[in-house]
Enzyme design. Sequence first.
Site, PDB file in Angstrom:
ATOM      1  N   VAL A 111       0.848  -1.189   0.000  1.00 45.04           N
ATOM      2  CA  VAL A 111       0.000   0.000   0.000  1.00 45.04           C
ATOM      3  C   VAL A 111       0.885   1.241   0.000  1.00 45.04           C
ATOM      4  O   VAL A 111       1.798   1.348   0.828  1.00 45.04           O
ATOM      5  CB  VAL A 111      -0.888   0.017   1.265  1.00 45.04           C
ATOM      6  N   CYS A 112       0.623   2.168  -0.899  1.00 43.98           N
ATOM      7  CA  CYS A 112       1.404   3.412  -0.934  1.00 43.98           C
ATOM      8  C   CYS A 112       1.167   4.201   0.351  1.00 43.98           C
ATOM      9  O   CYS A 112       0.023   4.520   0.712  1.00 43.98           O
ATOM     10  CB  CYS A 112       1.013   4.267  -2.126  1.00 43.98           C
ATOM     11  N   ILE A 113       2.248   4.544   1.022  1.00 46.38           N
ATOM     12  CA  ILE A 113       2.125   5.218   2.320  1.00 46.38           C
ATOM     13  C   ILE A 113       1.471   6.591   2.200  1.00 46.38           C
ATOM     14  O   ILE A 113       0.585   6.940   2.999  1.00 46.38           O
ATOM     15  CB  ILE A 113       3.508   5.313   3.013  1.00 46.38           C
ATOM     16  N   GLY A 119      -2.192   6.260   1.216  1.00 49.22           N
ATOM     17  CA  GLY A 119      -2.925   5.699   2.344  1.00 49.22           C
ATOM     18  C   GLY A 119      -3.182   6.719   3.444  1.00 49.22           C
ATOM     19  O   GLY A 119      -4.287   6.817   3.968  1.00 49.22           O
TER      20      GLY A 119
END
Lengths: 120, 120, 119, 119, 106, 106
Positions: D77-79, D82
């Site tokens: 998941v892209c930080i 997210g």
Amino acid sequence: MASKRFLFVNRKAPFGSGQAGEMLDAALIAASFDQHVHLAFLDDGVFQLIKHQRPDTLEQRDFASTFLDLAEYDIDHVWVERDSLAERGLTETDLLIPVTLVDRATLSRMMADIDVVISA
Amino acid sequence: MASKRFLFVNRKAPFGSGQAGEMLDAALIAASFDQHVHLAFLDDGVFQLIKHQRPDTLEQRDFASTFLDLAEYDIDHVWVERDSLAERGLTETDLLIPVTLVDRATLSRMMADIDVVISA
Amino acid sequence: MKFAILVNTGPFSHQATESALAFAQAVLASEHELIRVFFYFDGVHNANRLAAPSNGERNLVRAWSKLASERGVDLVVCIAAGLRRGVREANLAPGFRISGLGQLVEAGILADRLITFGA
Amino acid sequence: MKFAILVNTGPFSHQATESALAFAQAVLASEHELIRVFFYFDGVHNANRLAAPSNGERNLVRAWSKLASERGVDLVVCIAAGLRRGVREANLAPGFRISGLGQLVEAGILADRLITFGA
Amino acid sequence: MNTPPGVLHTVNKSPFASASLESCLRHLSEGASLLLIEDGVYAALTGSAFSERLATAARQHALYVLGPDLEARGLAGRPLVDGLQIVDYQDFVRLAAEHATVHAWF
Amino acid sequence: MNTPPGVLHTVNKSPFASASLESCLRHLSEGASLLLIEDGVYAALTGSAFSERLATAARQHALYVLGPDLEARGLAGRPLVDGLQIVDYQDFVRLAAEHATVHAWF
């Protein structure tokens, strides 16, 4: 790591959906990984490059100003489709930065000669 | 509470976006509040009413079968735009339930004579 | 005149979310009344208090919460739409409440105008 | 051949999410390898463990987690995406990990094919 | 493996609601193929305002349509535009592997 | 208050990407007005493939365009299709109050 030709295809207008800014983030990261980064702007994507945008009016992030710094990220390939501009009543003088203007057939060939396509 | 004429405008195809099923939920609740519920299907919304849909293929919820029970919810006003069907190569025989077929000009007038419009 | 607003989109997904907020603020600045904002479909993401945009980005969740705390606006998240998408009491932002679709219908009945913002 | 997948949409929002999952399952059933699924834009909502669809509805979050636990698929998941949208360690579903956009670029470099599912 | 034949394009939007399919068709270069998925499969209907446009493209490029998405939408038994091949997800993976890149339009 | 003049339609999609504006224009009944917001404001550009279509509608209906959305997109100083009125959010609220209902197209 190996160096590949990445193409980021921008077909969306800048504010309606939130995708334009995040696409640019991804392109900058690809450049920082020493990949060959290509940006294509066609259809409503050409609106991302229009002068005088005021994202602050919508309290949105000003990602358009990042386009001014593309050269610093070694992103030299910025392709804009001439036909898309014309359909929208725009010309090259409406654009924020110098770009490579190409017609639709040429852009189609250029977009086919790429290793990785990321679109939004 | 007062009774108003609610119109639910369905312009989206059934599976691509998840909105069709949730629109129907809202219409059923409006009916349970004794409101006068009207459903309009136009543009790609007419695809929601096509026969032989198999949402289970996508493991999606089978909301289309709920259309069969609309009368039980006292929802009698189901308007489908004839022009939208024709543009898509469809006819009345392709539809799951009996509807009121209207042309575009008539539907425009009907949609204007409403108290509350909820669209998706 | 009584206004109600239906929000169908989430933050950072579509500008409709910001338009809904701007419209809500304009109603509050007018002679009219804003009786409820109902969050449905992807609109439920507006109520996720875990959202933490970086500096320079707008925090829409907080902006909605502020409308509730400062102006007493009734912010209602659809329970079913929220559960489907992972917005519930555990991560609900201040000022929002969770309830059923009946609250949308009731808003349509009580308000003189219901305005939808979607995508 | 090595495949990677980019998911740009969330559950109950667009079918692209389900197409991405079906494509991932098809890669795993083939002679090819799935090296990573990267969740970006609204795709980060796939990793929200608070999602609890009702009976008869599909739980896409759980379906992704299962790909990780049973087939060892790397779910990233892209930080930044997210955080903007409220998906972070506090509500991260099992089998997902949070990391930077570099993981998307790396997937593009290492995979023979990167397939985008969006809306 | 043979030389990859070109780009595999995917389109997941209805041609009646979105300009994406029309734009994709205008950008098909030599050796390109097109796979219609999700709401893109509505383009496969015969007798629609878009049928002729798709039939023309089918004479120049390999055109595929995803069977499970047709079936979900109630279109499985209907006549489709000439020249379209119905495929499943295994074929989608195979097509992706056989083409040089995959370009998604949405 | 006078009798409400009809429906206020809003459209927030670009006419170059989506069929929503075209569909809305075809469904304007008597006394209806249209407010372009978000990406809908691109329809206001002159010299585009859509300009003439919008100009025609402007001769039959009151057409509005949201100023803040024009400004954000860099269109504030540009010539717009004849007959369009630029409004702000306070006007949006006033228009919503003056019309009988608001019908959102997206």
